[in-house]
Enzyme design. Structure first.
Site, PDB file in Angstrom:
ATOM      1  N   ASN A  88      -2.914   1.936  -9.740  1.00 50.49           N
ATOM      2  CA  ASN A  88      -1.763   2.748 -10.483  1.00 50.49           C
ATOM      3  C   ASN A  88      -1.056   2.152 -11.201  1.00 50.49           C
ATOM      4  O   ASN A  88      -0.359   0.971 -10.783  1.00 50.49           O
ATOM      5  CB  ASN A  88      -1.064   3.725  -9.341  1.00 50.49           C
ATOM      6  CG  ASN A  88      -1.959   4.711  -8.636  1.00 50.49           C
ATOM      7  OD1 ASN A  88      -2.890   5.131  -9.002  1.00 50.49           O
ATOM      8  ND2 ASN A  88      -1.807   4.683  -7.105  1.00 50.49           N
ATOM      9  N   HIS A 101      -1.328  -4.080  -7.576  1.00 52.79           N
ATOM     10  CA  HIS A 101      -2.237  -4.024  -6.424  1.00 52.79           C
ATOM     11  C   HIS A 101      -3.291  -3.199  -6.623  1.00 52.79           C
ATOM     12  O   HIS A 101      -3.219  -2.367  -7.657  1.00 52.79           O
ATOM     13  CB  HIS A 101      -1.485  -3.744  -5.354  1.00 52.79           C
ATOM     14  CG  HIS A 101      -0.764  -2.234  -5.511  1.00 52.79           C
ATOM     15  ND1 HIS A 101       0.585  -2.318  -5.949  1.00 52.79           N
ATOM     16  CD2 HIS A 101      -1.208  -1.151  -5.081  1.00 52.79           C
ATOM     17  CE1 HIS A 101       0.882  -1.151  -5.925  1.00 52.79           C
ATOM     18  NE2 HIS A 101      -0.154  -0.248  -5.351  1.00 52.79           N
TER      19      HIS A 101
HETATM   20  P1  5GP Z   1       1.067   2.790  -5.239  1.00 53.36           P
HETATM   21  O1  5GP Z   1       1.506   4.184  -5.080  1.00 53.36           O
HETATM   22  O2  5GP Z   1       2.177   1.948  -5.689  1.00 53.36           O
HETATM   23  O3  5GP Z   1      -0.155   2.574  -5.835  1.00 53.36           O
HETATM   24  O4  5GP Z   1       0.638   2.233  -3.629  1.00 53.36           O
HETATM   25  C1  5GP Z   1       1.364   1.504  -2.789  1.00 53.36           C
HETATM   26  C2  5GP Z   1       0.790   1.688  -1.425  1.00 53.36           C
HETATM   27  O5  5GP Z   1       1.360   0.515  -0.572  1.00 53.36           O
HETATM   28  C3  5GP Z   1       0.881   2.764  -0.531  1.00 53.36           C
HETATM   29  O6  5GP Z   1      -0.547   3.132  -0.272  1.00 53.36           O
HETATM   30  C4  5GP Z   1       1.792   2.606   0.464  1.00 53.36           C
HETATM   31  O7  5GP Z   1       1.147   3.058   1.908  1.00 53.36           O
HETATM   32  C5  5GP Z   1       1.333   1.026   0.668  1.00 53.36           C
HETATM   33  N1  5GP Z   1       2.795   0.440   1.244  1.00 53.36           N
HETATM   34  C6  5GP Z   1       3.835   0.402   0.748  1.00 53.36           C
HETATM   35  N2  5GP Z   1       4.721  -0.393   1.482  1.00 53.36           N
HETATM   36  C7  5GP Z   1       4.032  -1.147   2.404  1.00 53.36           C
HETATM   37  C8  5GP Z   1       3.974  -2.173   3.327  1.00 53.36           C
HETATM   38  O8  5GP Z   1       4.950  -2.594   3.745  1.00 53.36           O
HETATM   39  N3  5GP Z   1       2.868  -2.695   3.897  1.00 53.36           N
HETATM   40  C9  5GP Z   1       1.750  -2.254   3.628  1.00 53.36           C
HETATM   41  N4  5GP Z   1       0.610  -2.744   4.260  1.00 53.36           N
HETATM   42  N5  5GP Z   1       1.399  -1.165   2.795  1.00 53.36           N
HETATM   43  C10 5GP Z   1       2.563  -0.543   2.306  1.00 53.36           C
END
Ligand code: 5GP
Ligand code: ZN
Length: 135
Positions: A88, A101
């Protein structure tokens, strides 16, 4: 380049503990804290880039190789039946953590997830216009 206010910089560089599946000089692969399926993991770059728009050539070229290797190994270990790779960029596209990521999402028969795309309904003329706007 790290950002001291960025949680993924801290996780990727080992300043905050994580459930790490894999690590090398460029990336850490961690289990997502709020998984959408069993084994949902994230490839997180050790350098701070906001998103795909900003990653350097080294990160770009290694990221997909790692995604493939992780998909193969996770499929073997977790016994999943398929796999989604999702990435994303910017809030409108669902990015909540502003550090590059890639989501690695094992899929299982009857896992209850959808993650499907809904067609927005474009006519043939509209598709032609889209194509022309890129020329
Ligand atoms: P995005 O929505 O930015 O593509 O994905 C962010 C992802 O990071 C989400 O799936 C969320 O659950 C995960 N996430 C957010 N904070 C943390 C964290 O502190 N540790 C881990 N392992 N995952 C996280
Ligand atoms: Zn960062």
């Amino acid at each position: 380049m790290k950002d001291e206010n960025c949680i993924f910089c801290k996780i990727a560089n080992g300043m905050i503990p994580s459930r790490t599946l894999y690590e090398d000089e460029n990336f850490r692969v961690i289990l997502d804290l709020n998984p959408v399926t069993r084994g949902h993991a994230l490839i997180v770059s050790k350098e701070h880039f906001r998103n795909l728009y900003e990653i350097d050539d080294n990160t770009a070229s290694r990221a997909l190789v790692l995604a493939r290797d992780m998909a193969v190994k996770m499929t073997e270990k977790f016994g999943c039946d398929g796999f989604n790779v999702i990435q994303n960029n910017n809030e409108v596209a669902g990015q909540t953590v502003i550090h590059f990521h890639i989501h690695l999402i094992p899929r299982y028969k009857n896992d209850g997830q959808t993650l499907t795309m809904k067609p927005c309904g474009m006519t043939s003329e509209e598709l032609d216009q889209v194509k022309e706007s890129f020329d």
